[in-house]
Design an enzyme around this catalytic site. Structure first.
Site, PDB file in Angstrom:
ATOM      1  N   GLU A   1       0.831  -1.202   0.000  1.00 31.95           N
ATOM      2  CA  GLU A   1       0.000   0.000   0.000  1.00 31.95           C
ATOM      3  C   GLU A   1       0.868   1.256   0.000  1.00 31.95           C
ATOM      4  O   GLU A   1       1.753   1.414   0.852  1.00 31.95           O
ATOM      5  CB  GLU A   1      -0.895   0.046   1.252  1.00 31.95           C
ATOM      6  CG  GLU A   1      -2.105  -0.852   1.208  1.00 31.95           C
ATOM      7  CD  GLU A   1      -3.050  -0.610   2.385  1.00 31.95           C
ATOM      8  OE1 GLU A   1      -4.158  -1.163   2.355  1.00 31.95           O
ATOM      9  OE2 GLU A   1      -2.681   0.113   3.334  1.00 31.95           O
ATOM     10  N   CYS A   2       0.626   2.139  -0.929  1.00 32.77           N
ATOM     11  CA  CYS A   2       1.196   3.477  -0.996  1.00 32.77           C
ATOM     12  C   CYS A   2       2.723   3.462  -0.891  1.00 32.77           C
ATOM     13  O   CYS A   2       3.407   3.259  -1.878  1.00 32.77           O
ATOM     14  CB  CYS A   2       0.563   4.375   0.077  1.00 32.77           C
ATOM     15  SG  CYS A   2       0.712   6.136  -0.284  1.00 32.77           S
TER      16      CYS A   2
END
Length: 461
Positions: A329-330
């Site tokens: 994630e990210c």
């Protein structure tokens, strides 16, 4: 568990510092369970740090009322008091005509009493008008006390307190003076994470000062008298119920570069039969595991250190090629691209710097870019997270320029994603997205990831 919610009239009113100090003071007397309204990692890191119990996130955009209550109830075990920190102003939410995503919606879903923090700079009688307006705007929100921030002196306090208590009929339980020592350290995505800051003497001293000063100006006994049992406490969410014995190891990147995780994630992994194994992409070698999760954080600030751990980067690329499931994630997504470039001017750089990353996904990350902040909504159509509708959040200052003809697993109806409403770039069993999922709201996707890890482990063995 007696609980109260601390909110503000607006962002920047001081509720974060005040909630932090109150939680720290109470934690010296009893077990305190904290909660944070909204999809946020950094404020919860502070509340976790000062209480010793993982802070939990409550967000009515991604969770329905039963989901909110389920997270609340699960975390409350063993605590004597619950402290909920609001987000932004009390009534700010996902849109202007409804309260979904707001602090007010969480207060009503649980049925808890609310303390309103007011920025009282340069106002006295008008403070009463603000409080009265907030009370009248939604009578279902039970505002039962006020804390004034940025009070300039005794006369200022006397006037503002007198007006609020006369016109609003609720007590002012604290009045905090303005002082530069009350400000927490900031950077481009908000506060400096607690884990990173707590390694510095100046940071620890600042937390101690904030706690001491606020403790001098807030009536803690009056505050405790406002806390009550929630009208709608709920029962622990079924997603936390164990449904499989521990038979897997899932590596979780966790260090100064990667530390944006919701505490619920680790409970859900264990409930699904997977033991989290923490490792540092900066300092360690990749541990043996049946799958890997790389959360968000600040890889851009540690890109040189990440580049130097060449063995880690190669090992991650190899497990992806071997079909081991990986969810990023990210910040984790950025780490799995070919490179991170920090442009001239970013963090004081005189010229641009580019550092090689894992080279898993065919794209390059640039920092900084325009800020992207908000909720996302979409559908997972393929890959290790399964097929499911989801809601989440995105918050970053980077952009990723992917090569043409890459495959995406997430299609967004709200939010930007990696490119043109596409997110969740997919390569074999590795998936990387800008979207952050709330683990309970996306529990089906977490369970799908665990199942993919189990299936792949069985094939390889």
């Amino acid at each position: 568990m007696q609980t109260l919610l601390i909110t503000g009239d607006r962002s920047g009113c001081g509720k974060t510092s005040i909630t932090l100090a109150i939680s720290a003071i109470l934690a010296k007397r009893m077990p305190v369970q904290t909660y944070k309204v909204g999809m946020d990692y950094i404020d919860p890191s502070y509340l976790t740090g000062v209480t010793g119990r993982p802070c939990r996130n409550l967000d009515s955009y991604v969770l329905d009322d039963e989901g909110l209550r389920g997270v609340y109830a699960h975390a409350s075990a063993g605590a004597e008091i619950g402290i909920i920190e609001g987000v932004r102003g009390l009534y700010e939410g996902a849109d202007v005509l409804g309260d979904t995503g707001s602090t007010a919606s969480v207060a009503k879903a649980l049925g808890v009493n609310v303390i309103l923090v007011i920025n009282a700079k340069s106002i006295t009688r008008s403070a009463a008008a603000i409080v009265k307006g907030f009370m009248a705007f939604d009578p279902g929100v039970r505002i039962r006390g006020v804390i004034l921030n940025n009070v300039s002196g005794g006369r200022h306090l006397e006037k503002a307190k007198g007006a609020i208590e006369h016109f609003c009929g609720i007590p002012v339980i604290g009045a905090v003076p303005h002082t530069p020592q009350m400000e927490l350290a900031m950077r481009h995505l908000g506060l400096v994470p607690y884990r990173e800051g707590s390694e510095q003497d100046e940071f620890r001293d600042r937390i101690e000062t904030i706690t001491r000063v606020i403790g001098e100006y807030i009536d803690i006994e009056a505050l405790l008298s406002i806390a009550t049992e929630p009208a709608h406490p709920g029962t622990p969410h079924p997603a936390f119920d164990p449904d499989h014995p521990i038979d897997l190891r899932i590596g979780v990147a966790h260090d100064e570069a990667f530390n944006f995780y919701y505490a619920d994630l680790f409970d859900l992994l264990r409930a699904g039969g997977a033991e989290p194994v923490f490792f540092s992409p900066i300092h360690d070698r990749l541990p043996d595991a049946d799958g890997y999760i790389l959360g968000g954080g600040y890889p851009e600030l540690y890109s040189a250190e990440l580049e130097r751990n060449d063995a880690m980067r190669q090992a991650i690329a190899e497990v992806v090629q071997n079909n081991t499931p990986v969810y990023a994630e990210c910040g984790g997504l950025m780490y799995l691209t070919r490179s991170i470039t920090r442009k001239a001017g970013f963090q004081g750089l005189e010229k641009a710097e580019t550092h090689t990353m894992c080279r898993v996904f065919p794209g390059d990350t640039l920092m900084p870019s325009s800020r992207v902040l908000g909720y996302v909504e979409g559908r997972s159509c393929a890959g290790p997270m399964g097929m499911a509708a989801f809601r989440g959040h995105e918050f970053h200052y980077s952009e990723i320029r992917m090569d043409p003809d890459v495959r995406y697993a997430f299609s967004l109806t709200r939010g930007k994603g990696i490119a043109d409403g596409n997110d969740g770039i997919l390569l074999k069993n590795a998936i990387g997205s800008y979207a952050h999922l709330h683990p309970v709201a996306g529990s089906g996707m977490i369970r799908s990831f665990i199942s993919t890890c189990r299936d792949q482990s069985t094939k390889q063995n």
